[in-house]
Every structure is written in structure tokens, then in C-alpha cells.
Design a protein around this motif. Structure first.
Motif, PDB file in Angstrom:
ATOM      1  N   VAL A   1     181.285   8.481 127.044  1.00  0.00           N
ATOM      2  CA  VAL A   1     182.449   7.588 127.013  1.00  0.00           C
ATOM      3  C   VAL A   1     182.063   6.234 127.597  1.00  0.00           C
ATOM      4  N   ALA A   2     181.383   6.221 128.743  1.00  0.00           N
ATOM      5  CA  ALA A   2     180.962   4.961 129.372  1.00  0.00           C
ATOM      6  C   ALA A   2     180.046   4.159 128.449  1.00  0.00           C
ATOM      7  N   ARG A   3     179.133   4.849 127.757  1.00  0.00           N
ATOM      8  CA  ARG A   3     178.225   4.171 126.835  1.00  0.00           C
ATOM      9  C   ARG A   3     179.012   3.482 125.723  1.00  0.00           C
ATOM     10  N   ILE A   4     179.995   4.183 125.156  1.00  0.00           N
ATOM     11  CA  ILE A   4     180.823   3.614 124.082  1.00  0.00           C
ATOM     12  C   ILE A   4     181.614   2.424 124.602  1.00  0.00           C
ATOM     13  N   LEU A   5     182.223   2.565 125.762  1.00  0.00           N
ATOM     14  CA  LEU A   5     183.013   1.462 126.326  1.00  0.00           C
ATOM     15  C   LEU A   5     182.150   0.222 126.532  1.00  0.00           C
ATOM     16  N   THR A   6     180.956   0.402 127.079  1.00  0.00           N
ATOM     17  CA  THR A   6     180.040  -0.721 127.290  1.00  0.00           C
ATOM     18  C   THR A   6     179.647  -1.349 125.960  1.00  0.00           C
ATOM     19  N   ALA A   7     179.360  -0.513 124.969  1.00  0.00           N
ATOM     20  CA  ALA A   7     178.920  -1.009 123.657  1.00  0.00           C
ATOM     21  C   ALA A   7     179.972  -1.878 122.984  1.00  0.00           C
ATOM     22  N   VAL A   8     181.254  -1.617 123.249  1.00  0.00           N
ATOM     23  CA  VAL A   8     182.312  -2.406 122.608  1.00  0.00           C
ATOM     24  C   VAL A   8     182.890  -3.476 123.532  1.00  0.00           C
TER      25      VAL A   8
END
Length: 163
Positions: A16-23
Motif C-alpha cells: 500500500v505504501a509503495r502504491i501511495l508513493t508511486a502516485v
């Protein structure tokens, strides 16, 4: 309230953190020592109004899972929401259906990080709060967000979900 850095987060929350950072979401995922499984528990752990908790609820409608991000201050009026959303009847997903649709357990379902895109509604009542908290993949992880971010992250529709 204690929190841990991303490197020590559970695997689902790291995703989830990876996705949030990516967007481009700047709010950090936190793992709390207190449970955030319910809106009341999350509000107590975060010292915020229960209405600022964005609950991620999975329903089944028209034979597919759908996501409703609702304010913790009220329950979803499934009949009214189905009509507003122009969908068939909404019924709560079983724990197995939630895990299959999201890859996450009830009480920790994040708005993102699912195997596929879920049709999503974001509760209009959440606009009453400048900062919201949403689950981050487990019953003890959360992240700060806003209605605008939730709409952008999920491609959801802003609709009233209460009575």
C-alpha cells in the motif's frame, strides 16, 4: 500512539505504501500499537473524530465486488446507495470474498493495493473533514489522506452513502 517506519511494516502495508508513493501521496503509512479494526478503535488510537475514519467496506452488487469508503460516523444505507449508484442490490461481502477481492482482511482493507480495480464510492460525508484516516492493508496500519486523494486513488464516485 506509536508508529514504525515503512521498512518494518507488514508486507501488505508495504505494498500500500509503495502504491501511495508511486502516485504522489505524501501521507505515510503508520503501524499503530492499538487496533484500528473498527472506526471507533481507529478514532481512539488516532485521537480524531470517528467521522474522519474512512472505512473500506466491500459489498457484492451485480455479481461483482464493489468498494464503499464510508465515514465512520454512520452506516451505509445499502438500498439508498444502490439506487444513487444505479446498481443492483448491495450485500455485505463475506470475509473470504473480501480477501479474494482485495487481498486484505476485514478491518484492514485499504482503498488501494487490490488484485484488480473495484468500482468505488467515496462517502460525501467525508468532505466534512480536512484530514481523513484510511486503513493501509492490515487492522493496525493506517495512512492520512483527503477526499480528493481517495477519489483520485480509486477513480471512485462521490455519493452520500447514509440514509
Amino acid at each position: 500512539m506509536e508508529s514504525r517506519e515503512d521498512t518494518s511494516l507488514p508486507a501488505r502495508s508495504r505494498e500500500v505504501a509503495r502504491i501511495l508513493t508511486a502516485v504522489g501521496v505524501t501521507g505515510q503509512v503508520r503501524e499503530l500499537t492499538d487496533s484500528t479494526r473498527t472506526a471507533a478503535e481507529a478514532a481512539a488510537a488516532l485521537n480524531c473524530d470517528v467521522g474522519a475514519i474512512a472505512n473500506s467496506l466491500v459489498f457484492i452488487s451485480d455479481d461483482e465486488p464493489v468498494l464503499v469508503l464510508t465515514s465512520g460516523r454512520h452506516k451505509v444505507d445499502t438500498a439508498a446507495l444502490a439506487t444513487r449508484w444505479n446498481r443492483g442490490p448491495l450485500r455485505r461481502a463475506t470475509p473470504d470474498q473480501v480477501r479474494q477481492a482485495t487481498g486484505q482482511a476485514i478491518g484492514g482493507v485499504a482503498p488501494v493495493g487490490h488484485p484488480g480495480v473495484l468500482p468505488t464510492v467515496v462517502d460525501a460525508a467525508l468532505t466534512d473533514y480536512p484530514q481523513l484516516w484510511a486503513a493501509a492493508g492490515t487492522p493496525r496500519t493506517v495512512f492520512p489522506t483527503t477526499v480528493d486523494e481517495l477519489l483520485r486513488l480509486t477513480g471512485g464516485l462521490l455519493l452520500p452513502v447514509g440514509p
